[in-house]
Design an enzyme around this catalytic site. Structure first.
Site, PDB file in Angstrom:
ATOM      1  N   ASN A  22       0.867  -1.174   0.000  1.00 26.06           N
ATOM      2  CA  ASN A  22       0.000   0.000   0.000  1.00 26.06           C
ATOM      3  C   ASN A  22       0.908   1.229   0.000  1.00 26.06           C
ATOM      4  O   ASN A  22       1.505   1.546   1.016  1.00 26.06           O
ATOM      5  CB  ASN A  22      -0.885  -0.046   1.261  1.00 26.06           C
ATOM      6  CG  ASN A  22      -1.717   1.207   1.442  1.00 26.06           C
ATOM      7  OD1 ASN A  22      -1.804   2.042   0.538  1.00 26.06           O
ATOM      8  ND2 ASN A  22      -2.338   1.341   2.606  1.00 26.06           N
ATOM      9  N   TRP A  23       0.981   1.860  -1.140  1.00 26.24           N
ATOM     10  CA  TRP A  23       1.921   2.986  -1.276  1.00 26.24           C
ATOM     11  C   TRP A  23       1.392   4.257  -0.612  1.00 26.24           C
ATOM     12  O   TRP A  23       2.116   5.245  -0.513  1.00 26.24           O
ATOM     13  CB  TRP A  23       2.219   3.264  -2.750  1.00 26.24           C
ATOM     14  CG  TRP A  23       2.944   2.166  -3.467  1.00 26.24           C
ATOM     15  CD1 TRP A  23       3.237   0.897  -3.009  1.00 26.24           C
ATOM     16  CD2 TRP A  23       3.507   2.242  -4.786  1.00 26.24           C
ATOM     17  NE1 TRP A  23       3.923   0.191  -3.949  1.00 26.24           N
ATOM     18  CE2 TRP A  23       4.106   0.985  -5.058  1.00 26.24           C
ATOM     19  CE3 TRP A  23       3.543   3.232  -5.764  1.00 26.24           C
ATOM     20  CZ2 TRP A  23       4.740   0.705  -6.273  1.00 26.24           C
ATOM     21  CZ3 TRP A  23       4.175   2.962  -6.972  1.00 26.24           C
ATOM     22  CH2 TRP A  23       4.771   1.714  -7.215  1.00 26.24           C
ATOM     23  N   LYS A  24       0.119   4.258  -0.242  1.00 22.90           N
ATOM     24  CA  LYS A  24      -0.515   5.433   0.372  1.00 22.90           C
ATOM     25  C   LYS A  24      -0.309   6.668  -0.527  1.00 22.90           C
ATOM     26  O   LYS A  24      -0.239   6.529  -1.747  1.00 22.90           O
ATOM     27  CB  LYS A  24       0.002   5.633   1.800  1.00 22.90           C
ATOM     28  CG  LYS A  24      -0.137   4.344   2.632  1.00 22.90           C
ATOM     29  CD  LYS A  24       0.006   4.526   4.098  1.00 22.90           C
ATOM     30  CE  LYS A  24      -0.185   3.177   4.783  1.00 22.90           C
ATOM     31  NZ  LYS A  24      -0.157   3.271   6.244  1.00 22.90           N
ATOM     32  N   HIS A  39      -9.566   1.046   4.563  1.00 19.47           N
ATOM     33  CA  HIS A  39      -8.321   1.213   5.322  1.00 19.47           C
ATOM     34  C   HIS A  39      -8.600   2.144   6.511  1.00 19.47           C
ATOM     35  O   HIS A  39      -9.399   3.077   6.401  1.00 19.47           O
ATOM     36  CB  HIS A  39      -7.237   1.795   4.413  1.00 19.47           C
ATOM     37  CG  HIS A  39      -5.891   1.791   5.062  1.00 19.47           C
ATOM     38  ND1 HIS A  39      -5.514   2.739   5.984  1.00 19.47           N
ATOM     39  CD2 HIS A  39      -4.843   0.925   4.963  1.00 19.47           C
ATOM     40  CE1 HIS A  39      -4.285   2.466   6.414  1.00 19.47           C
ATOM     41  NE2 HIS A  39      -3.856   1.365   5.810  1.00 19.47           N
ATOM     42  N   GLU A  68      -7.037   4.555   7.667  1.00 16.09           N
ATOM     43  CA  GLU A  68      -6.824   5.982   7.391  1.00 16.09           C
ATOM     44  C   GLU A  68      -8.031   6.576   6.659  1.00 16.09           C
ATOM     45  O   GLU A  68      -8.388   7.734   6.868  1.00 16.09           O
ATOM     46  CB  GLU A  68      -5.516   6.167   6.586  1.00 16.09           C
ATOM     47  CG  GLU A  68      -4.303   5.903   7.475  1.00 16.09           C
ATOM     48  CD  GLU A  68      -3.079   5.367   6.761  1.00 16.09           C
ATOM     49  OE1 GLU A  68      -3.005   5.422   5.523  1.00 16.09           O
ATOM     50  OE2 GLU A  68      -2.174   4.873   7.474  1.00 16.09           O
ATOM     51  N   GLU A 103      -5.449  -5.113  10.358  1.00 19.36           N
ATOM     52  CA  GLU A 103      -4.429  -4.094  10.623  1.00 19.36           C
ATOM     53  C   GLU A 103      -4.753  -3.368  11.931  1.00 19.36           C
ATOM     54  O   GLU A 103      -5.562  -2.422  11.940  1.00 19.36           O
ATOM     55  CB  GLU A 103      -4.402  -3.075   9.482  1.00 19.36           C
ATOM     56  CG  GLU A 103      -4.036  -3.672   8.149  1.00 19.36           C
ATOM     57  CD  GLU A 103      -3.459  -2.624   7.215  1.00 19.36           C
ATOM     58  OE1 GLU A 103      -2.328  -2.810   6.781  1.00 19.36           O
ATOM     59  OE2 GLU A 103      -4.139  -1.610   6.958  1.00 19.36           O
ATOM     60  N   GLY A 154       2.340   2.099  10.761  1.00 19.83           N
ATOM     61  CA  GLY A 154       3.286   3.207  10.630  1.00 19.83           C
ATOM     62  C   GLY A 154       3.995   3.565  11.924  1.00 19.83           C
ATOM     63  O   GLY A 154       4.653   4.599  12.012  1.00 19.83           O
ATOM     64  N   SER A 191       3.357  -2.310  10.300  1.00 19.60           N
ATOM     65  CA  SER A 191       4.803  -2.364  10.541  1.00 19.60           C
ATOM     66  C   SER A 191       5.437  -3.700  10.146  1.00 19.60           C
ATOM     67  O   SER A 191       6.393  -4.154  10.780  1.00 19.60           O
ATOM     68  CB  SER A 191       5.127  -2.005  11.999  1.00 19.60           C
ATOM     69  OG  SER A 191       4.691  -0.687  12.285  1.00 19.60           O
ATOM     70  N   GLY A 248       2.867  -1.147   4.293  1.00 22.00           N
ATOM     71  CA  GLY A 248       2.920   0.279   3.971  1.00 22.00           C
ATOM     72  C   GLY A 248       4.358   0.715   3.723  1.00 22.00           C
ATOM     73  O   GLY A 248       4.907   0.546   2.634  1.00 22.00           O
ATOM     74  N   GLY A 249       4.985   1.246   4.750  1.00 20.21           N
ATOM     75  CA  GLY A 249       6.325   1.835   4.628  1.00 20.21           C
ATOM     76  C   GLY A 249       7.339   0.941   3.920  1.00 20.21           C
ATOM     77  O   GLY A 249       8.073   1.408   3.036  1.00 20.21           O
TER      78      GLY A 249
END
Ligand code: PGA
Length: 249
Positions: free
Chosen positions: A9-11, A94, A96, A166, A172, A212, A233-234
């Site tokens: 997930n590149w956000k 998600h 967010e 999640e 994150g 994470s 993500g990251g």
């Protein structure tokens, strides 16, 4: 045996030129058929990502979509806009999106229905806050999220969709859930699917862990019986993603 699925997930990261560079870095290492690999870039990078990965096993997913077909919804993207260009997956709900854009379980359920109408495979996100975990109500909360997301979704569709667990406190933050914590919730998710559908559907549905995930902890998470991959993500924005894919093989 469920095939593992790892999605990045590149956000809200990667301009088109950066996306091109990142795909160049990741493509060969992620091109496997031992696990399903999905890149989920921002909307404006989707067509480019589809073009750049067309000769590989990598699939492309969107990070969201509207549940309406078209119309006066300024700034939104419709399911057919995604499917027509060859998008295969769509992340829905998600945390967010829920937190910053007021998405609800009901709107997510509408999106799940629409995604299937357009041949898109939903990756439905669920997960508790830190306070909910401290109160010991995470399983009740997630059961409710899943029940509403799956309202009126037929069994033959449920077996194909992906659920991503999640925990919000792990996203994150560098604070990964222990493999035991992640396994316990993923198992509870499979159980609730099994209460709603025949057991062969619950056995088939793939459940990812997200929060994470990195090259160091992926192996341990993937060794758990009810964890079928990761939503990353990251670490999906760097070469580490290749190591995560390798851990799934
Ligand atoms: P993270 O994000 O891997 O950076 O924690 C996961 C996600 O939000 O999908």
């Amino acid at each position: 045996m469920r095939k593992k699925i790892i999605a990045g997930n590149w956000k809200m990261n990667m301009t088109a030129s950066q996306a091109k560079e990142l795909i160049g870095l990741l493509k060969d290492g992620c091109n496997t058929d031992l696990a399903d690999v999905v890149f989920c870039p921002p909307y404006v990078d989707l067509a480019l990502a589809i073009e750049l990965t067309k000769d590989s096993n990598i699939a492309i997913g969107a990070q969201n979509m509207h549940f309406e077909e078209s119309g006066a919804f300024t700034g939104e993207i419709s399911p057919s806009m995604l499917s027509e260009i060859g998008t295969k997956y769509v992340i829905l709900g998600h945390s967010e999106r829920r937190e910053y854009f007021n998405e609800t379980d009901i709107s997510i359920n509408k999106k799940v229905k629409k995604a299937f109408e357009h041949g898109l495979i939903p990756i439905i996100c669920c997960g508790e806050t830190l306070i909910q975990r401290e109160q010991g109500i995470e399983i009740d909360f997630i059961r409710q999220q899943i029940k509403i997301a799956l309202l009126d979704i037929p069994a033959e569709q449920v077996k194909d969709l992906i659920i991503a667990y999640e925990p919000i406190w792990a996203i994150g933050t560098g604070k990964v859930a222990t493999s035991a914590q992640a396994q316990a919730v993923c198992r509870a998710i499979r159980q609730v699917v099994g209460e709603l559908y025949p057991s062969k559907i619950a056995d088939a549905v793939r459940i990812q862990y997200g929060g994470s995930v990195n090259a160091k902890n992926a192996n341990e998470l993937f060794s758990q019986p009810d964890i079928d991959g990761a939503l990353v993500g990251g670490a999906a924005l760097k070469a580490d993603f290749i190591e995560i894919i390798k851990a799934a093989n």
